[in-house]
Design an enzyme around this catalytic site. Structure first.
Site, mmCIF file in Angstrom:
data_model
loop_
_atom_site.group_PDB
_atom_site.id
_atom_site.type_symbol
_atom_site.label_atom_id
_atom_site.label_comp_id
_atom_site.label_asym_id
_atom_site.label_seq_id
_atom_site.Cartn_x
_atom_site.Cartn_y
_atom_site.Cartn_z
ATOM 1 N N LYS A 1 0.840 -1.205 0.000
ATOM 2 C CA LYS A 1 0.000 0.000 0.000
ATOM 3 C C LYS A 1 0.871 1.249 0.000
ATOM 4 O O LYS A 1 2.077 1.195 0.277
ATOM 5 C CB LYS A 1 -0.926 -0.004 1.219
ATOM 6 C CG LYS A 1 -0.212 0.024 2.558
ATOM 7 C CD LYS A 1 -1.191 -0.018 3.712
ATOM 8 C CE LYS A 1 -0.460 0.022 5.050
ATOM 9 N NZ LYS A 1 -1.378 0.119 6.186
ATOM 10 N N ARG B 1 -10.439 0.980 14.456
ATOM 11 C CA ARG B 1 -10.612 1.560 13.114
ATOM 12 C C ARG B 1 -11.862 0.992 12.451
ATOM 13 O O ARG B 1 -12.937 1.576 12.541
ATOM 14 C CB ARG B 1 -9.361 1.287 12.255
ATOM 15 C CG ARG B 1 -8.126 2.014 12.740
ATOM 16 C CD ARG B 1 -7.018 2.067 11.704
ATOM 17 N NE ARG B 1 -6.541 0.754 11.292
ATOM 18 C CZ ARG B 1 -5.357 0.539 10.716
ATOM 19 N NH1 ARG B 1 -4.529 1.551 10.487
ATOM 20 N NH2 ARG B 1 -4.978 -0.674 10.367
ATOM 21 N N HIS C 1 -5.989 -6.330 13.022
ATOM 22 C CA HIS C 1 -4.677 -5.679 13.014
ATOM 23 C C HIS C 1 -4.285 -5.304 14.435
ATOM 24 O O HIS C 1 -5.091 -4.757 15.190
ATOM 25 C CB HIS C 1 -4.707 -4.427 12.132
ATOM 26 C CG HIS C 1 -3.346 -3.855 11.886
ATOM 27 N ND1 HIS C 1 -2.352 -4.557 11.254
ATOM 28 C CD2 HIS C 1 -2.806 -2.648 12.197
ATOM 29 C CE1 HIS C 1 -1.264 -3.803 11.171
ATOM 30 N NE2 HIS C 1 -1.509 -2.645 11.752
ATOM 31 N N ARG D 1 0.979 -10.762 7.175
ATOM 32 C CA ARG D 1 0.937 -9.564 6.331
ATOM 33 C C ARG D 1 2.256 -8.824 6.559
ATOM 34 O O ARG D 1 2.431 -8.106 7.547
ATOM 35 C CB ARG D 1 -0.265 -8.693 6.679
ATOM 36 C CG ARG D 1 -1.605 -9.378 6.439
ATOM 37 C CD ARG D 1 -2.771 -8.394 6.553
ATOM 38 N NE ARG D 1 -2.777 -7.682 7.803
ATOM 39 C CZ ARG D 1 -3.320 -8.133 8.949
ATOM 40 N NH1 ARG D 1 -3.917 -9.318 8.984
ATOM 41 N NH2 ARG D 1 -3.277 -7.402 10.046
ATOM 42 N N TYR E 1 13.314 31.946 4.034
ATOM 43 C CA TYR E 1 12.182 32.763 4.487
ATOM 44 C C TYR E 1 12.293 33.055 5.980
ATOM 45 O O TYR E 1 12.546 32.162 6.789
ATOM 46 C CB TYR E 1 10.866 32.035 4.201
ATOM 47 C CG TYR E 1 10.533 31.955 2.735
ATOM 48 C CD1 TYR E 1 10.138 33.084 2.021
ATOM 49 C CD2 TYR E 1 10.613 30.744 2.052
ATOM 50 C CE1 TYR E 1 9.832 33.008 0.673
ATOM 51 C CE2 TYR E 1 10.301 30.654 0.699
ATOM 52 C CZ TYR E 1 9.921 31.792 0.017
ATOM 53 O OH TYR E 1 9.625 31.716 -1.320
ATOM 54 N N CYS F 1 12.439 25.519 1.832
ATOM 55 C CA CYS F 1 11.476 26.155 0.930
ATOM 56 C C CYS F 1 10.618 25.090 0.247
ATOM 57 O O CYS F 1 10.820 23.890 0.429
ATOM 58 C CB CYS F 1 12.209 26.977 -0.121
ATOM 59 S SG CYS F 1 13.389 28.166 0.545
ATOM 60 N N MET F 2 9.677 25.523 -0.552
ATOM 61 C CA MET F 2 8.821 24.581 -1.259
ATOM 62 C C MET F 2 9.636 23.665 -2.179
ATOM 63 O O MET F 2 9.357 22.461 -2.271
ATOM 64 C CB MET F 2 7.766 25.325 -2.081
ATOM 65 C CG MET F 2 6.777 24.399 -2.776
ATOM 66 S SD MET F 2 5.555 25.276 -3.764
ATOM 67 C CE MET F 2 4.576 26.074 -2.487
ATOM 68 N N ASP F 3 10.660 24.222 -2.827
ATOM 69 C CA ASP F 3 11.364 23.478 -3.864
ATOM 70 C C ASP F 3 12.875 23.404 -3.665
ATOM 71 O O ASP F 3 13.561 22.783 -4.483
ATOM 72 C CB ASP F 3 11.095 24.121 -5.236
ATOM 73 C CG ASP F 3 9.613 24.386 -5.449
ATOM 74 O OD1 ASP F 3 8.845 23.412 -5.461
ATOM 75 O OD2 ASP F 3 9.230 25.567 -5.579
#
Length: 376
Positions: free
Chosen positions: A40, A138, A168, A221, A270, A316-318
């Site tokens: 997953k 859950r 689980h 699993r 920043y 930063c973002m990038d």
């Protein structure tokens, strides 16, 4: 996101390590026990199709995913082994699962009744696993009456094939086994109420298996262990000892794209959270929080060439910036997260630094980062 093939930033995955982790677990299985490989979340960030194929080559009896689309991705890759969706799939999509030979989890009786309507309309039979909530809180049955009613509903019902029953564990990775034993007892009780006959009854996960909990389970699993990571890893406690060798498969790498000298009083990033107190060499790495490398990693040391350098200024973002002891050439390799478990920037060290678990660090690295596969 669009993968950044024209940017020097990749997640490298050693399929040889994944193969060896699976081989080690296969040898560790109890006699007659089978493995369901958990792939997953894009195989915990490692690449679902590639990992699934290795798992099948090494003897996995089936695969587990979280959502239906992940199962369909595997079917579209010509993978034919059994696939179980561990999460709840809306009843309206049950015919899609049935048509693609994908097994779904029964979370409650209402879901069964609603799903039957869609299956009857399409004249399809769905493979199902009965979910039991033994204490995770859950999904699944936790009341005797509802569980018995579901069994009665499934008895001689041609719309469903009961392939499995599972639960689980919430704390199989903990040294304190008090709650684990509570869950084992609850699952055994629910199992005693079964009147239908599932092909597989499975409750073992990676932790229960590699920490030798010795719980009766037709299948293990096997999830985080595939990727060479210890499920007990926690910032607040030492790892429990695994009964099988685990070899981390993932590394996260980039390179320097800019190097410069800044001077006393110059800020970085920043908010200027880092301000130079003297002439300082700063390198820029083209990776940021948009890739899943979150801002909390400010201060974490990554390997630039042969030097471990702290991230300075806000990520930063990038892009992010590092403080370097000397000038290095553009293109110098930067290992952000190492697959060497002894390296100071290994994935557990990274997770500890931001007060989380390595599962989250691996899963956060998104598909803007191309996966590069090799076998060593």
């Amino acid at each position: 996101m669009v993968p950044g093939y024209h940017r020097p930033a990749v997640v490298k995955v050693n399929l040889g390590a994944i193969r060896r982790n699976i081989k080690n677990e296969m040898k560790h299985l109890a006699t007659g026990q089978k493995m369901l490989a958990v792939v997953k979340a894009n195989a915990y960030g490692h690449g679902a199709v590639e990992v699934a194929k290795i798992a099948i080559e090494e003897g996995a009896a089936g695969l587990c995913v979280a959502i239906l689309d992940e199962a369909l991705q595997l079917r579209h890759a010509d993978i034919v082994k059994p696939i179980l969706v561990l999460g709840v799939v809306s009843p309206e999509y049950a015919p899609i699962a049935a048509a693609n030979n994908v097994s779904l989890t029964i979370p409650n009786l209402e879901w069964l009744k609603e799903t039957e309507k869609y299956l009857e309309k399409e004249h399809l039979q769905l493979k199902v696993h009965i979910g039991v909530d033994s204490g995770m809180g859950r999904i699944g049955f936790n009341e005797d009456a509802d569980f018995v009613a579901a069994n009665e509903f499934l008895q001689d019902n041609d719309n469903f094939y009961v392939e499995g029953m599972f639960a689980h564990f919430a704390s199989a990775d903990s040294a304190d086994d008090t709650y684990f034993k509570h869950q084992v007892k609850k699952f055994a009780h629910m199992r005693s109420l079964l009147t239908v006959k599932p092909q597989w009854i499975h409750v073992d996960n990676t932790a229960a298996s590699i920490f030798d909990k010795n719980i009766p389970s037709d299948c293990v699993r096997f999830g985080i262990g595939i990727y060479g990571l210890n499920p007990s890893s926690n910032p607040s406690s030492p790892d429990l000892k695994s009964s099988i060798p685990l070899e981390p498969a993932m590394s996260f790498e980039s390179e320097l794209t800019h190097v410069k000298m800044i001077h006393q009083g110059d800020g970085v990033g920043y908010g200027s959270t880092f301000v130079a107190d003297q002439d300082t060499i700063i390198g820029t790495v083209p990776v940021g929080y948009a890739d899943g490398f979150i801002r909390k990693f400010q201060g974490f040391k990554v390997k630039v060439g042969d030097e471990y350098c702290p991230i300075v200024g806000r990520i930063c973002m990038d892009q992010f910036m590092v403080k370097m002891p000397k000038k290095m050439p553009l293109g110098t390799k930067v290992v952000i997260i190492s697959n060497d478990p002894t390296a100071p920037n290994n994935i557990k060290a990274a997770a500890d630094y931001v007060d989380t678990i390595h599962y989250e660090v691996a899963c956060l690295l998104n598909d803007r980062l191309p996966r590069v596969y090799y076998e060593k």
